[in-house]
Design a protein around this motif. Structure first.
Motif, mmCIF file in Angstrom:
data_model
loop_
_atom_site.group_PDB
_atom_site.id
_atom_site.type_symbol
_atom_site.label_atom_id
_atom_site.label_comp_id
_atom_site.label_asym_id
_atom_site.label_seq_id
_atom_site.Cartn_x
_atom_site.Cartn_y
_atom_site.Cartn_z
ATOM 1 N N TYR A 1 5.674 -10.418 9.801
ATOM 2 C CA TYR A 1 5.876 -11.071 8.621
ATOM 3 C C TYR A 1 5.579 -10.218 7.570
ATOM 4 C CZ TYR A 1 0.796 -12.172 9.146
ATOM 5 O OH TYR A 1 -0.258 -11.975 9.328
ATOM 6 N N GLN A 2 6.199 -10.200 6.398
ATOM 7 C CA GLN A 2 5.980 -9.408 5.151
ATOM 8 C C GLN A 2 5.829 -10.372 3.996
ATOM 9 O OE1 GLN A 2 8.555 -5.459 6.688
ATOM 10 N NE2 GLN A 2 9.035 -6.710 4.861
ATOM 11 N N PHE A 3 4.728 -10.191 3.281
ATOM 12 C CA PHE A 3 4.529 -10.806 2.064
ATOM 13 C C PHE A 3 5.019 -9.752 0.846
ATOM 14 C CE2 PHE A 3 1.641 -13.351 4.414
ATOM 15 C CZ PHE A 3 1.629 -14.549 3.750
ATOM 16 N N GLU A 4 6.158 -10.018 0.109
ATOM 17 C CA GLU A 4 6.611 -9.138 -0.837
ATOM 18 C C GLU A 4 6.535 -9.916 -2.656
ATOM 19 O OE1 GLU A 4 10.769 -8.802 0.180
ATOM 20 O OE2 GLU A 4 10.177 -7.927 2.335
ATOM 21 N N ASP A 5 6.506 -8.943 -3.227
ATOM 22 C CA ASP A 5 6.322 -9.457 -4.824
ATOM 23 C C ASP A 5 7.661 -9.589 -5.370
ATOM 24 O OD1 ASP A 5 7.407 -7.090 -5.490
ATOM 25 O OD2 ASP A 5 5.358 -6.069 -6.043
ATOM 26 N N GLY A 6 7.764 -10.088 -6.431
ATOM 27 C CA GLY A 6 9.230 -10.270 -7.214
ATOM 28 C C GLY A 6 9.922 -9.266 -7.412
ATOM 29 N N ARG B 1 -0.004 -12.714 -5.602
ATOM 30 C CA ARG B 1 1.080 -11.742 -6.172
ATOM 31 C C ARG B 1 2.364 -11.877 -5.245
ATOM 32 N NH1 ARG B 1 -1.003 -5.860 -6.049
ATOM 33 N NH2 ARG B 1 1.470 -5.627 -6.479
ATOM 34 N N ALA B 2 2.198 -12.609 -4.295
ATOM 35 C CA ALA B 2 3.418 -12.634 -3.347
ATOM 36 C C ALA B 2 4.536 -13.637 -4.006
ATOM 37 C CB ALA B 2 3.206 -13.063 -1.977
ATOM 38 N N ASP B 3 5.868 -13.135 -3.689
ATOM 39 C CA ASP B 3 6.885 -14.136 -4.350
ATOM 40 C C ASP B 3 7.866 -14.788 -3.304
ATOM 41 O OD1 ASP B 3 8.368 -15.031 -6.590
ATOM 42 O OD2 ASP B 3 10.161 -13.987 -5.663
ATOM 43 N N ARG B 4 7.941 -13.785 -2.065
ATOM 44 C CA ARG B 4 8.461 -14.421 -0.950
ATOM 45 C C ARG B 4 7.915 -13.866 0.294
ATOM 46 N NH1 ARG B 4 12.298 -10.471 0.966
ATOM 47 N NH2 ARG B 4 13.617 -12.308 1.707
ATOM 48 N N ILE B 5 8.269 -14.365 1.519
ATOM 49 C CA ILE B 5 7.544 -13.868 2.801
ATOM 50 C C ILE B 5 8.940 -13.686 3.737
ATOM 51 C CG2 ILE B 5 6.490 -14.698 4.853
ATOM 52 C CD1 ILE B 5 4.944 -16.638 3.046
ATOM 53 N N GLY C 1 10.420 -6.967 -4.750
ATOM 54 C CA GLY C 1 10.727 -6.407 -3.633
ATOM 55 C C GLY C 1 9.692 -5.508 -2.832
ATOM 56 N N ARG C 2 8.502 -5.260 -3.552
ATOM 57 C CA ARG C 2 7.575 -4.318 -2.942
ATOM 58 C C ARG C 2 6.907 -5.245 -1.970
ATOM 59 N NH1 ARG C 2 2.102 -1.603 -5.338
ATOM 60 N NH2 ARG C 2 1.823 -0.042 -3.911
ATOM 61 N N VAL C 3 6.767 -4.531 -0.678
ATOM 62 C CA VAL C 3 6.010 -5.166 0.272
ATOM 63 C C VAL C 3 4.419 -5.038 0.080
ATOM 64 C CG1 VAL C 3 5.492 -5.026 3.044
ATOM 65 C CG2 VAL C 3 7.657 -4.423 2.070
ATOM 66 N N LEU C 4 3.906 -6.232 -0.122
ATOM 67 C CA LEU C 4 2.331 -6.236 -0.289
ATOM 68 C C LEU C 4 1.371 -6.040 0.861
ATOM 69 C CD1 LEU C 4 2.539 -9.089 -3.097
ATOM 70 C CD2 LEU C 4 2.456 -6.741 -3.387
ATOM 71 N N TYR C 5 2.039 -6.893 2.297
ATOM 72 C CA TYR C 5 1.420 -7.064 3.383
ATOM 73 C C TYR C 5 2.139 -7.003 4.416
ATOM 74 C CZ TYR C 5 -2.504 -8.667 6.462
ATOM 75 O OH TYR C 5 -3.141 -8.550 7.547
ATOM 76 N N VAL C 6 1.832 -6.565 5.650
ATOM 77 C CA VAL C 6 2.570 -6.572 6.753
ATOM 78 C C VAL C 6 1.595 -7.152 7.979
ATOM 79 C CG1 VAL C 6 3.821 -5.583 8.628
ATOM 80 C CG2 VAL C 6 4.264 -4.672 6.212
ATOM 81 N N GLY C 7 2.071 -8.187 8.531
ATOM 82 C CA GLY C 7 1.182 -8.761 9.577
ATOM 83 C C GLY C 7 1.791 -8.852 11.004
#
Length: 578
Positions: free
Chosen positions: A20-25, A59-63, A27-33
């Motif tokens: 899964y990837q948390f991304e900001d508004g 900070r995340a906007d989408r997953i 589209g930058r990937v903030l965290y990968v798990g």
């Protein structure tokens, strides 16, 4: 993203393994798990366990997510994505290498190859843990089904099959030796193999091995046996039992030290009970991440294409069941020793991780002198040409002060006698590859330009044009002055940080000159000096015959069949190239 948003998104995810990837508004990937159960794992972020994770979720906007077949594939894909996207909330090995993939390119006549940076639209299989094993399997597939491995440039405009056809590893669709329909059937067979139908390749290998044994061709039988072992291991990936800890042939001992947003892992390697190697690796470590997270990240990202040891000793438990299960399947014992000789080795690894001597001081001194973040990855650039001909650029890499030749690249540039324009083109090429995600290397911490103020200005223009934000300095040869955007530095001749830049600068110069001389030897001096052969005709000759040697071996009739080559020029070529 608030708590309700996380729970809602989690409810849409499947109960399957994956990443899964948390991304900001933007589209930058903030965290990968990674997760064994995507829904449960992502739902846990509705109640973050630490301030760092709470800040990331805010900070995340989408997953986003991707499903994998197994937990091991999820672990490997996580490591690949961390390497590619460099998310700020993951621990990242700065000298990491991604796991190998196999791609079938998106063409009417697909190409098969092992890669870490697949093309858009390609059908991709993997990731895999052992690059050597994958390469053996891909070669066996090509020998069985004849899929091409050449670049599109080499594939197009061919008049006769290349050496791969003669070697029996390609059916030469480029010259019509096989129809596109028949080639597509072979591609389908390869796809079936990677989708789990192992007999597609294993059965032909077994038949060939039996035939070779019957003919008493024992060397060929042994070769086929090794390929069959690789095929079965690729699909089984680790059916071997865990090695006996007391009889381990090789051991890696890991010690980690965390300091702010930087971590160091010292790795001691022992063979037959004797220490034979020591090395230190730097990682970006987000605030609040402890040693356990550093061990988790290092193990997953470091053992990308390296050979596994029989056992790994850590100072602390990585506390990751997926990593433990993966290592167990690979036959690797992971332990945290409490006493005895093994505990002494772990203490030694910790001391190595905490010490700040040697190369690390060199890099740290450079950071202090320039006023930049620690430049663990330095890329050097230089341009070489002969009065505007055979213009080439070099791009070398130093990690922690040492050359990292797997990160070297070179580039043919526009033919012109303009050092500033050449450097601008070279830096623009590197920057665009980074910005567009086409370069498989992590971004450097510092760019070093071989030249003076003019070359530095050209590099800055390219960076501004592309939007690539990386610090850059130049090192002029004559007076060994370091030229930075904020001023000129005249360091002592014996300064360690100056010696570091000089080594990178000299290596970039060597690599550029070597490539330039290769081009001149192979092309310019051989063909450009022939009367009647201009640049366009030279390209046609090389496209038709593949190399200068091919031109040399061609008959007069074959030469005159090339557009622009008459009988007189053909005779001149044959005379000059003897």
């Amino acid at each position: 993203m608030d708590t309700d948003g996380v729970r809602t998104r989690a409810g849409d995810l499947p109960r399957e393994p994956g990443i899964y990837q948390f991304e900001d508004g933007e589209g930058r990937v903030l965290y990968v798990g990674k997760a064994v159960d995507l829904r449960d794992r992502v739902r846990s972020y509705a109640d973050p366990r630490s301030r760092r994770i709470r800040k990331m979720v805010g900070r995340a906007d989408r997953i986003d997510f991707a499903v994998t077949d197994t937990e091991t594939q999820a672990l490997l894909l996580e490591a690949n994505l961390i390497k590619r996207h460099r998310p700020p909330y993951n621990v990242r090995l700065k000298d990491d290498k991604s796991y190998p993939l196999v791609q079938l390119t998106d063409h009417a006549v697909p190409r098969i190859e092992v890669t870490r940076d697949p093309e858009d639209g390609a059908t991709v299989y993997g990731p895999f843990t052992d690059k050597g094993r994958v390469e053996v399997v891909v070669k066996a597939l090509r020998e069985t089904y004849g899929l091409r491995g050449c670049s599109d440039h080499k594939y197009s405009n061919r008049d006769r099959p290349c050496l791969d056809y003669e070697m029996g590893i390609c059916t030469a669709p480029c010259t019509g030796e096989i129809s596109e329909a028949d080639y597509a059937d072979d591609v389908t067979s390869v796809e079936r193999f990677f989708e789990g139908e192992i007999g597609v390749l294993a059965d032909p290998l077994r038949r060939g091995m039996a035939d070779a044994a019957e003919q008493q061709e024992f060397e060929r039988a042994a070769n086929l046996r090794d390929k069959l072992d690789a095929v079965e291991a690729l699909h089984g990936e680790g059916d071997t039992a865990v090695s006996d800890a007391n009889g381990a042939a090789s051991t890696d001992v890991l010690g980690a030290a965390v300091e702010g947003d930087r971590a160091v892992v010292a790795r001691l390697h022992a063979e037959g009970g004797k220490l034979v190697e020591r090395e230190r690796h730097t990682l970006d470590s987000p605030e609040g991440e402890g040693p356990e997270g550093v061990y988790r990240a290092f193990i997953a990202q470091y053992y990308a294409e390296r050979e596994f040891p029989d056992e790994i000793l850590c100072a602390e438990d990585p506390a990751d069941p997926d990593i433990e299960a993966w290592l167990e399947r690979e036959g690797v014992a992971l332990r945290v020793p409490g006493a005895g000789r093994e505990a002494t080795l772990v203490d030694l690894a910790l001391k190595n991780a905490r010490q700040r001597g040697g190369v690390s001081d060199e890099v740290g001194a450079l950071a202090d002198a320039l006023g930049v973040d620690r430049p663990d990855r330095i890329e050097g650039f230089d341009v070489s040409h002969a009065q505007g001909r055979s213009v080439v650029g070099s791009n070398v890499l130093a990690v922690d002060g040492s050359p990292e030749k797997s990160g070297y690249r070179r580039k043919k540039l526009t033919e012109r006698n303009d050092d500033y324009a050449n450097m601008r083109e070279l830096i623009r090429w590197r920057a665009l590859r980074a910005v567009e995600g086409r370069d498989d290397r992590p971004d450097p911490d510092l760019l070093l330009i071989d030249g003076g103020e003019g070359q530095l200005g050209a590099a800055q223009d390219a960076l501004a044009e592309t939007g690539w934000d990386v610090p850059v300095v130049a090192l002029a040869k004559d007076e060994e002055l370091v030229i930075a955007p904020n001023g000129v530095y005249d360091w002592d001749d014996d300064a360690a940080h100056l010696h570091l830049l000089q080594r990178v600068r000299d290596e970039a110069h060597r690599f550029a000159v070597q490539y330039h001389q290769t081009l001149r030897d192979e092309v310019s001096t051989a063909l450009d000096e022939v009367p009647g052969v201009g640049p366009a005709t030279r390209k046609r000759l090389l496209r038709r015959f593949g190399s200068v040697d091919g031109v040399r071996e061609a008959s007069s009739d074959e030469l005159t069949a090339v557009d622009g080559i008459g009988e007189r020029t053909a005779e001149t070529l044959r005379t000059r190239l003897r």
